[in-house]
Design an enzyme around this catalytic site. Structure first.
Site, PDB file in Angstrom:
ATOM      1  N   ASP A   1       0.868  -1.175   0.000  1.00  0.00           N
ATOM      2  CA  ASP A   1       0.000   0.000   0.000  1.00  0.00           C
ATOM      3  C   ASP A   1       0.910   1.232   0.000  1.00  0.00           C
ATOM      4  O   ASP A   1       1.568   1.525   1.010  1.00  0.00           O
ATOM      5  CB  ASP A   1      -0.884  -0.051   1.264  1.00  0.00           C
ATOM      6  CG  ASP A   1      -1.890   1.079   1.324  1.00  0.00           C
ATOM      7  OD1 ASP A   1      -1.652   2.117   0.669  1.00  0.00           O
ATOM      8  OD2 ASP A   1      -2.889   0.928   2.049  1.00  0.00           O
ATOM      9  N   HIS A   2       0.922   1.924  -1.111  1.00  0.00           N
ATOM     10  CA  HIS A   2       1.875   3.035  -1.246  1.00  0.00           C
ATOM     11  C   HIS A   2       1.518   4.223  -0.352  1.00  0.00           C
ATOM     12  O   HIS A   2       2.305   5.150  -0.201  1.00  0.00           O
ATOM     13  CB  HIS A   2       1.940   3.470  -2.713  1.00  0.00           C
ATOM     14  CG  HIS A   2       3.293   4.000  -3.115  1.00  0.00           C
ATOM     15  ND1 HIS A   2       4.241   4.397  -2.206  1.00  0.00           N
ATOM     16  CD2 HIS A   2       3.856   4.183  -4.340  1.00  0.00           C
ATOM     17  CE1 HIS A   2       5.314   4.826  -2.841  1.00  0.00           C
ATOM     18  NE2 HIS A   2       5.112   4.702  -4.142  1.00  0.00           N
TER      19      HIS A   2
END
Ligand code: CAO
Length: 458
Positions: free
Chosen positions: A430-431
């Site tokens: 999850d950036h």
């Protein structure tokens, strides 16, 4: 004609909930799935649908009443066939029966077994899936009947009047609650041609009109058949879709030299056999990933609903994706660091066996911090697994392959290619939570641990 009692369905963790709206009157003719009443707890609400078409003969509840699971809502006069059909589809186990069952979790639905189950919308404060929750989609949220939106009855009424699907509206009040202004600004956005996105923390998708897929009549082009999706596939489809929409994904690829690790694993074969287990590569992966999660705690976290804080977990439970005939399920191996390799191998085998037999319980699905999805037994060179939100990362593993790897130190410092067994690793993350550099460090560290497993102990 027959008469049937329509009862309050599963209301999840609550003993009683409020009847906030009665949507029918005595004498009303209803169709199957027409909403009868609205129930609401302090966190969520749900409309109870008619299980069959018929005429409302007697109402047994009124607005303001508090009702528990299985309480009779009304008597419905139906045609005999409709009643029989509804009875056949109705849940057979009452709350009392479930409570009496030693294996049952009173507040949770049973894990999805292979045979299809009837829909029983559950009332839950968090209709977004709780960690590891793989309850069937029709029990978690049936968007037609059970709005996942957190809003008061008056706001729901306003939304109904304006024809607004609350699932598309982002709540701006505390905890993501939708207030009337949110509904109005959504409508203003739609009318102005640019759907507005009221600000709320997290990754709210409300207010955005997603372009819809066209409905195509495939039979125009050739013969087709319709195959209903299994319950597990429906649940995983929804969960995967939600993660895909909410989580900005990036996948980092790496290769681990597992030449020595595989030799070690194979050397344990006989001992494992004596203990009645098969020493799977997954046991090593679990321990190595657990060590990495401790070293990079952000990977062992979840974003809180406001999107403003990370919840760091001081435990390491890891989900393992298991491919079953009915679809993907993710049982959780708990406290991975505290377990030896034989124990982990046994747990993985047991979890996979129970998953394939449809014998996992809701508890088996809950609490994962991270997931490993291994396709190594099948093949592949790399893939991009979808993060199992609210986890923030997932490791995909593809099939080991022998590769020529340059070794500077070989041939007395001359350097030479050596034949090494390489394991492809694909870490999706999850950036919002993890930067590319951290993901790269994590995978490099993981590869180092797998290349020299002694480093797990450091
Ligand atoms: N490279 C080469 N061989 C591998 C390997 C790898 N990376 N990983 C496993 N293998 C081998 C095993 O050693 C085993 O070989 P032997 O029978 O000769 O010992 C064989 O492949 C079969 O392994 P397995 O699949 O039975 O066992 P596992 O522990 O590797 O995996 C499980 C167990 C439950 C994860 C797996 O059966 C499974 O369901 N995988 C699919 C997961 C999935 O669908 N993921 C996609 C989800 S989308 O993100």
């Amino acid at each position: 004609m027959a008469e049937m009692e329509v009862r309050v369905p599963d209301i999840g963790d609550f003993d009683t909930v409020d009847v906030v709206e009665v949507l029918v009157e005595t004498g009303d003719v209803v169709d199957v799935d027409d909403s009868l009443i609205t129930l609401e707890s302090d966190k969520a609400s749900m409309e109870v649908p008619a299980p069959a078409a018929g005429t409302v003969k007697e109402l047994r509840v009124a607005e303001g009443d508090q009702v528990g699971q299985d309480a009779v809502i009304l008597l419905l006069e139906t045609s005999g066939a409709a009643a029989q059909q509804a009875a056949a589809e109705a849940p057979t186990e009452t709350a009392a029966e479930r409570a009496a069952s030693p294996s049952a979790e009173p507040a949770e639905e049973p894990a999805p077994p292979p045979p299809p189950q009837p829909p029983a919308p559950a009332l839950s404060g968090d209709t977004a899936r709780a960690e590891g929750d793989l309850r069937p989609i029709d029990q978690v949220v049936d968007e037609r009947k059970f709005s996942s939106a957190y809003a008061s009855p008056s706001v729901r009424k306003l939304a109904r009047e304006l024809g607004v699907d609350l699932a598309k509206v982002t709540g701006s009040a505390r905890g993501g609650r939708i207030v009337s202004d949110d509904v109005k600004s959504y409508v203003r956005g739609v009318l102005s041609g640019a759907a507005e996105r009221p600000s709320s923390g997290g990754s709210g998708l409300g207010g955005f009109d997603w372009p819809q897929m066209p409905t195509i009549e495939f039979s125009k082009f050739g013969e087709v058949e319709t195959k209903p999706l299994s319950r597990i596939r429906k649940v995983s489809a929804r969960n995967l879709h939600r993660s895909w929409l909410h989580v900005p994904h990036v996948t980092q690829h790496e290769e681990a030299d597992v030449t020595e690790l595989e030799a070690f694993r194979k050397s344990l074969g006989k001992e494992a056999e004596k203990r009645g287990v098969k020493m799977t590569p997954l046991a090593f992966l679990l321990r190595a990933v657990a060590a990495c999660l401790r070293r990079y705690p952000d990977f062992n976290s979840s974003l809180d609903p406001s999107g403003e804080n990370l919840i760091l977990k001081n435990y390491v439970h890891i989900g393992v994706a298991v491919d079953t005939e009915d679809g993907l399920v993710v049982p959780v191996i708990r406290d991975v660091e505290e377990k030896g390799l034989f124990e982990l191998a046994a747990e993985v085998i047991d979890a996979a066996k129970r998953a394939r037999a449809g014998k996992l319980t809701p508890k088996d699905f809950q609490g994962a911090c991270f997931t490993i999805s291994s396709l190594g037994g099948i093949g592949g060179t790399a893939f991009t697994p979808i993060v199992n939100a609210p986890e923030v990362a997932i490791l995909g593993v593809s099939r080991n392959r022998w590769s020529p790897v340059w070794n500077d130190a070989a041939e007395g410092g001359q350097g030479a290619f050596e034949r090494r067994l390489m394991m492809p690793l694909s870490l999706s993350y999850d950036h919002r939570v993890i930067d590319g550099a951290s993901a790269c460090r994590f995978t490099v560290e993981l590869a180092a641990l797998l290349s020299d497993f002694r480093r797990v102990l450091l």
